[in-house]
Design a protein around this motif. Structure first.
Motif, PDB file in Angstrom:
ATOM      1  N   ILE A 199     -11.374  13.351  21.867  1.00  0.00           N
ATOM      2  CA  ILE A 199      -9.824  13.123  21.479  1.00  0.00           C
ATOM      3  C   ILE A 199      -9.402  11.774  21.941  1.00  0.00           C
ATOM      4  CG2 ILE A 199      -7.444  13.988  21.575  1.00  0.00           C
ATOM      5  CD1 ILE A 199      -9.034  17.004  21.661  1.00  0.00           C
ATOM      6  N   MET A 200      -9.664  11.722  23.397  1.00  0.00           N
ATOM      7  CA  MET A 200      -9.041  10.424  24.044  1.00  0.00           C
ATOM      8  C   MET A 200      -9.580   9.361  23.486  1.00  0.00           C
ATOM      9  SD  MET A 200      -9.764   9.412  28.185  1.00  0.00           S
ATOM     10  CE  MET A 200     -11.581   9.072  27.864  1.00  0.00           C
ATOM     11  N   MET A 201     -11.125   9.190  23.243  1.00  0.00           N
ATOM     12  CA  MET A 201     -11.603   8.145  22.570  1.00  0.00           C
ATOM     13  C   MET A 201     -10.677   7.658  21.279  1.00  0.00           C
ATOM     14  SD  MET A 201     -14.110   5.789  22.586  1.00  0.00           S
ATOM     15  CE  MET A 201     -15.681   6.242  22.932  1.00  0.00           C
ATOM     16  N   THR A 202     -10.803   8.709  20.350  1.00  0.00           N
ATOM     17  CA  THR A 202     -10.052   8.381  19.178  1.00  0.00           C
ATOM     18  C   THR A 202      -8.810   7.684  19.349  1.00  0.00           C
ATOM     19  OG1 THR A 202     -11.104  10.220  18.177  1.00  0.00           O
ATOM     20  CG2 THR A 202      -9.235   9.278  17.104  1.00  0.00           C
ATOM     21  N   GLN A 203      -7.798   8.313  20.328  1.00  0.00           N
ATOM     22  CA  GLN A 203      -6.489   7.417  20.429  1.00  0.00           C
ATOM     23  C   GLN A 203      -6.674   6.144  21.094  1.00  0.00           C
ATOM     24  OE1 GLN A 203      -3.282   8.648  20.195  1.00  0.00           O
ATOM     25  NE2 GLN A 203      -4.060  10.402  18.885  1.00  0.00           N
ATOM     26  N   ILE A 204      -7.674   6.086  22.134  1.00  0.00           N
ATOM     27  CA  ILE A 204      -7.989   4.634  22.886  1.00  0.00           C
ATOM     28  C   ILE A 204      -8.300   3.759  21.916  1.00  0.00           C
ATOM     29  CG2 ILE A 204      -9.160   3.241  24.371  1.00  0.00           C
ATOM     30  CD1 ILE A 204      -9.421   5.754  26.099  1.00  0.00           C
ATOM     31  N   LEU A 205      -9.086   3.998  20.959  1.00  0.00           N
ATOM     32  CA  LEU A 205      -9.250   3.123  19.695  1.00  0.00           C
ATOM     33  C   LEU A 205      -8.309   2.678  18.864  1.00  0.00           C
ATOM     34  CD1 LEU A 205     -12.954   4.596  18.933  1.00  0.00           C
ATOM     35  CD2 LEU A 205     -12.470   2.053  19.934  1.00  0.00           C
ATOM     36  N   LYS A 206      -7.694   3.753  18.453  1.00  0.00           N
ATOM     37  CA  LYS A 206      -6.354   3.510  17.864  1.00  0.00           C
ATOM     38  C   LYS A 206      -5.435   2.507  18.511  1.00  0.00           C
ATOM     39  CE  LYS A 206      -2.163   5.939  16.449  1.00  0.00           C
ATOM     40  NZ  LYS A 206      -1.471   7.325  16.419  1.00  0.00           N
ATOM     41  N   HIS A 207      -4.955   2.720  19.684  1.00  0.00           N
ATOM     42  CA  HIS A 207      -4.102   1.751  20.526  1.00  0.00           C
ATOM     43  C   HIS A 207      -4.789   0.447  20.534  1.00  0.00           C
ATOM     44  CE1 HIS A 207      -1.847   5.366  21.070  1.00  0.00           C
ATOM     45  NE2 HIS A 207      -0.671   4.702  21.342  1.00  0.00           N
ATOM     46  N   LEU A 208      -6.095   0.300  20.855  1.00  0.00           N
ATOM     47  CA  LEU A 208      -6.679  -0.867  21.167  1.00  0.00           C
ATOM     48  C   LEU A 208      -6.600  -1.801  19.855  1.00  0.00           C
ATOM     49  CD1 LEU A 208     -10.105  -0.109  22.876  1.00  0.00           C
ATOM     50  CD2 LEU A 208      -8.057  -1.495  23.750  1.00  0.00           C
ATOM     51  N   ASN A 209      -6.609  -1.201  18.626  1.00  0.00           N
ATOM     52  CA  ASN A 209      -6.485  -1.837  17.225  1.00  0.00           C
ATOM     53  C   ASN A 209      -5.253  -2.349  16.963  1.00  0.00           C
ATOM     54  OD1 ASN A 209      -9.430  -1.752  16.972  1.00  0.00           O
ATOM     55  ND2 ASN A 209      -9.269   0.345  15.988  1.00  0.00           N
TER      56      ASN A 209
END
Length: 295
Positions: free
Chosen positions: A192-202
């Motif tokens: 779940i954390m990975m999905t959120q991090i990638l979303k914010h990175l992009n």
């Protein structure tokens, strides 16, 4: 200077030492170092003693930029001196090590399976002081204890919100959404954390970059996408309560991720050791963590 430092962090071989124990965690750190509570009468004496411990580490002949690329400092350490130099200047000019500053003010109570950071109302002034002290970057910690999507989303949003403020101030933020290694659903929390991090990175601007400090993942090489992401300068791992040997063994299974250890680095050091014995223990610890960080 900043471009040189950015390249040093991006390409440098080695790991980041976490010497940022704050008021709440200092008594335990001193006790593990062989200094019990009856050795100091108040907080001022306690901080004097922990600065002596940190100074002994930083001035050790084995503590150099050859294997240590960065050090995370507590605010009081930033304000003090090592060998008659401001600590950040000593680290960079004498050792070739990049100084970071812990900026968070601790954790909120557990809610929705996570602990958000407490507000940082004086962050702008803190960042201004850090720039004046030649600090390269910052670090701030949240904790994820359960695979709660709403709670994890709030952790990552808060981390990136402060992170962008730190970037705007000209410093490199290390975002640290720690997943509790004892969580029964640790692997699901990491997904779940990975999905959120990638979303914010992009969502970051092209020139904006961050660093990430994460728990060693349950699945080997799980952070490879983050390691290779153009908006991520470096991914570093916390030991999170693992012993040094456990942390090193797990880190070796995650190429591209380097260590940012505290207890796993300091274990075995004692105020009662001779300088020779102290340096031998520290050198062995640095060697093991370095090897795991370049695997």
């Amino acid at each position: 200077m900043k471009n040189q430092q950015m390249e040093r962090m991006r390409k440098g071989k080695g790991f980041i030492a976490a010497l940022d124990q704050s008021g709440g965690s200092t008594p335990k750190a001193l006790a593990e170092y062989g200094i019990q509570k009856d050795a100091y009468k108040n907080e001022e004496e306690m901080f004097d003693l922990v600065h002596e411990m940190r100074t002994r580490i930083m001035t050790s002949p084995c503590f150099t930029g050859d294997k240590v690329v960065g050090v995370i400092l507590f605010e009081q350490t930033m304000e003090r001196e090592v060998e008659n130099m401001p600590t950040p200047d000593y680290l960079w000019q004498k050792k070739g090590i990049l100084p970071f500053l812990k900026v968070d003010k601790g954790l909120e109570p557990l809610n929705e399976g996570v602990q958000l950071m407490k507000p940082i109302p004086e962050l702008e002034k803190q960042l201004e002081r850090a720039r004046a002290k030649n600090i390269f970057g910052t670090k701030m910690r949240s904790v994820i204890k359960e695979a709660n999507p709403e709670g994890i989303q709030k952790v990552i949003s808060q981390q990136f919100e402060y992170g962008k403020q730190i970037i705007d101030a000209g410093l490199m933020p290390i975002l640290e959404p720690e997943v509790d290694i004892h969580s029964p659903d640790k692997e699901e929390s990491e997904k779940i954390m990975m999905t959120q991090i990638l979303k914010h990175l992009n969502m970051l601007e092209e020139e904006q970059k961050i660093m990430l400090k994460l728990s060693i993942p349950s699945q080997d090489s799980f952070y490879s996408e983050l390691v290779n992401h153009p908006k991520v300068l470096r991914v570093v791992a916390l030991s999170g309560g693992y012993s040094r040997d456990e942390a090193v063994e797990l880190l070796e299974k995650n190429p591209g991720v380097i260590a940012s250890f505290s207890r796993a680095l300091l274990g075995g050091l004692s105020a009662q050791q001779s300088d020779e014995a102290f340096d031998q223990v520290l050198n062995a610890s640095i060697g093991k963590i370095y090897q795991a960080s370049i695997t």
